[in-house]
Design a protein around this motif. Structure first.
Motif, short mmCIF file in Angstrom:
data_model
loop_
_atom_site.label_atom_id
_atom_site.label_comp_id
_atom_site.label_asym_id
_atom_site.label_seq_id
_atom_site.Cartn_x
_atom_site.Cartn_y
_atom_site.Cartn_z
N GLY A 1 0.77 -1.24 0.00
CA GLY A 1 0.00 0.00 0.00
C GLY A 1 0.80 1.28 0.00
N LYS A 2 0.62 2.08 1.05
CA LYS A 2 1.16 3.44 1.09
C LYS A 2 2.69 3.49 1.12
CE LYS A 2 -2.92 5.47 3.30
NZ LYS A 2 -3.42 6.22 4.49
N LYS A 3 3.33 2.38 1.44
CA LYS A 3 4.79 2.36 1.43
C LYS A 3 5.34 2.48 0.00
CE LYS A 3 5.39 -0.78 5.40
NZ LYS A 3 5.95 -2.09 5.81
N VAL A 4 4.49 2.13 -0.97
CA VAL A 4 4.95 1.96 -2.35
C VAL A 4 4.60 3.17 -3.20
CG1 VAL A 4 4.84 0.49 -4.41
CG2 VAL A 4 4.65 -0.53 -2.12
N GLY A 5 5.58 3.65 -3.97
CA GLY A 5 5.35 4.73 -4.90
C GLY A 5 5.00 4.18 -6.28
N MET A 6 5.28 4.94 -7.30
CA MET A 6 4.99 4.53 -8.68
C MET A 6 5.84 3.32 -9.07
SD MET A 6 3.32 5.18 -11.52
CE MET A 6 2.77 6.90 -11.42
#
Length: 445
Positions: A414-419
């Motif tokens: 989830g939010k840990k991951v960027g594009m």
């Protein structure tokens, strides 16, 4: 002498950190450490002396042990031995291949306290650990890693200063490369074949002959092998056996290095230190598996699962066909004709690891396996950190265009991951949370 980015960092050392710190240029053999050290000595100092511990006399070595209480004698002897006058605060002393004589490294503290001259040490840390067990490693060292020439430095050597600014512009705007895409891809393929070792680049600049380039790379690999055989730190057979298997392990689908492929009874405990030797020699680039991707990737490393890349892709290509002539090397033909097959995707993945390393990213990957079926559920080739996000990267060769693992990775973390980024043969394009980039864009990540 090619333009190297690290030279600006060396100037920073001279202007801001010397004479309180010696500069340690750490890198594999033939990456240009000595050339860089002599360049700054020639251009930024009134005079310099290079003491090379791979061929100096015992008398000169003895100065760094027996004359530390009489530095006037040490410096006067060096001046006569090298027929070069030293000027206080205007001269540089280069201690070349210092790993061969660690006592000179211990002497750095005393030499810096004297304050008359600046000092550069060059070498690899391979074989230095055990030899240094009884000496005091100076804390007054500013260390810079000298890596193979990166893609931008290669372009400078080829007198091409237009491509890299275009890469930076297009990755910021995400506009397709257009007509120049095929030209840049061709140039990047040449870079993969030549690699970033300065001698190999020189051979290509001067001849445009891949045969001559391959000969240079063969000589560098022979030098590495001789170092592996001569070193007395680790079992030479284990070091060379591990090294020889790198292309075979990378040619597998998941590219993980399985020690039992060397020999059925090979164990991590036997190969841990030989692997460390190769890593400290900066010949290989180890990619660690992480089980819980976070901003601090190193805190979630899973041992002992790893991949092993060559620090220089050009050397990997030559190593893969080390027993034949370069004309028999199928990788040359495949890359030149732009027809890399699935099992040759190791070249693209190794090149990506090399580009990421040049930009300051250590190699990490993610793999999740079903505990019951042992089948891979999710696998990401590379993880890098950008600001407070983890960026997953996949390298696609052949016709595979699936982003299943990337999509699931984003869903799980989830939010840990960027594009997410996919490096592929084609153009720049964006699809929801996935950015598709040409292979050569790895150089600006």
């Amino acid at each position: 002498m090619f333009e190297r980015k690290i030279y600006q960092k060396m100037l920073h050392w001279k202007n801001e950190l010397a004479p309180d710190y010696a500069l340690f240029l750490k890198g594999a053999r033939r990456t240009g450490k000595t050339t860089l050290a002599e360049k700054i000595g020639r251009e930024e100092y009134r005079s310099y002396i290079r003491v090379s511990f791979d061929n100096t006399s015992e008398d000169i070595e003895g100065l760094f042990v027996n004359s530390l209480r009489d530095l006037d004698t040490l410096f006067n002897t060096l001046q006569f031995a090298f027929q070069t006058r030293l000027y206080p605060r205007e001269s540089l002393i280069i201690l070349d291949e210092i790993q061969l004589f660690p006592k000179a490294r211990q002497a750095i503290k005393t030499l810096l306290e004297d304050g008359r001259f600046d000092y550069i040490e060059t070498g690899s840390l391979a074989s230095i650990t055990k030899k240094s067990k009884d000496i005091l490693i100076p804390s007054e060292e500013y260390t810079l890693e000298v890596l193979p020439m990166d893609f931008e430095e290669y372009l400078w050597a080829m007198q091409n200063d237009l491509i890299f600014p275009a890469l930076k512009e297009h990755i910021s705007t995400l506009k397709p490369m257009g007509k120049i895409h095929s030209y840049i891809m061709k140039t990047f393929r040449e870079y993969m074949l030549v690699g970033g070792m300065p001698q190999a680049v020189t051979a290509y600049v001067e001849s445009r002959d891949f045969g001559k380039v391959d000969f240079v790379k063969q000589q560098i690999l022979s030098l590495y092998r001789q170092d592996m055989t001569d070193q007395q730190e680790e079992n030479p057979e284990y070091v060379t056996n591990f090294f020889d298997r790198i292309p075979s392990e990378l040619s597998k689908h998941d590219k993980r290095y399985i020690l039992s492929h060397i020999e059925p009874n090979a164990r991590v405990r036997d190969y841990k230190e030989p692997i460390r030797w190769l890593s400290e020699a900066m010949i290989i680039n180890i990619a660690n598996n992480v089980d819980d991707p976070s901003v601090a990737l190193n805190l979630s490393v899973v041992d002992p699962s790893f991949k092993c890349y060559m620090m220089d892709t050009g050397l990997l290509i030559t190593l893969a066909y080390q027993d034949g002539s370069y004309l028999e090397n199928e990788l040359y033909k495949s890359i030149l004709l732009d027809k890399l097959h699935m099992n040759e995707g190791m070249i693209l993945e190794n090149m990506t690891a090399q580009c990421l390393k040049a930009n300051g990213h250590n190699a990490y990957y993610y793999k999740k396996t079903d505990k019951n079926t042992k089948k891979t559920e999710m696998e990401i080739d590379f993880l890098i950190r950008q600001k407070n996000k983890i960026i997953p990267i996949e390298v696609k060769s052949g016709t595979n265009r699936s982003t299943k693992s990337l999509d699931k990775f984003k869903e799980v973390f989830g939010k840990k991951v960027g594009m997410s980024i996919v490096l592929h043969h084609g153009e720049i394009k964006q699809e929801e949370n996935t950015l598709w980039l040409p292979y050569y864009m790895a150089a600006v990540l």
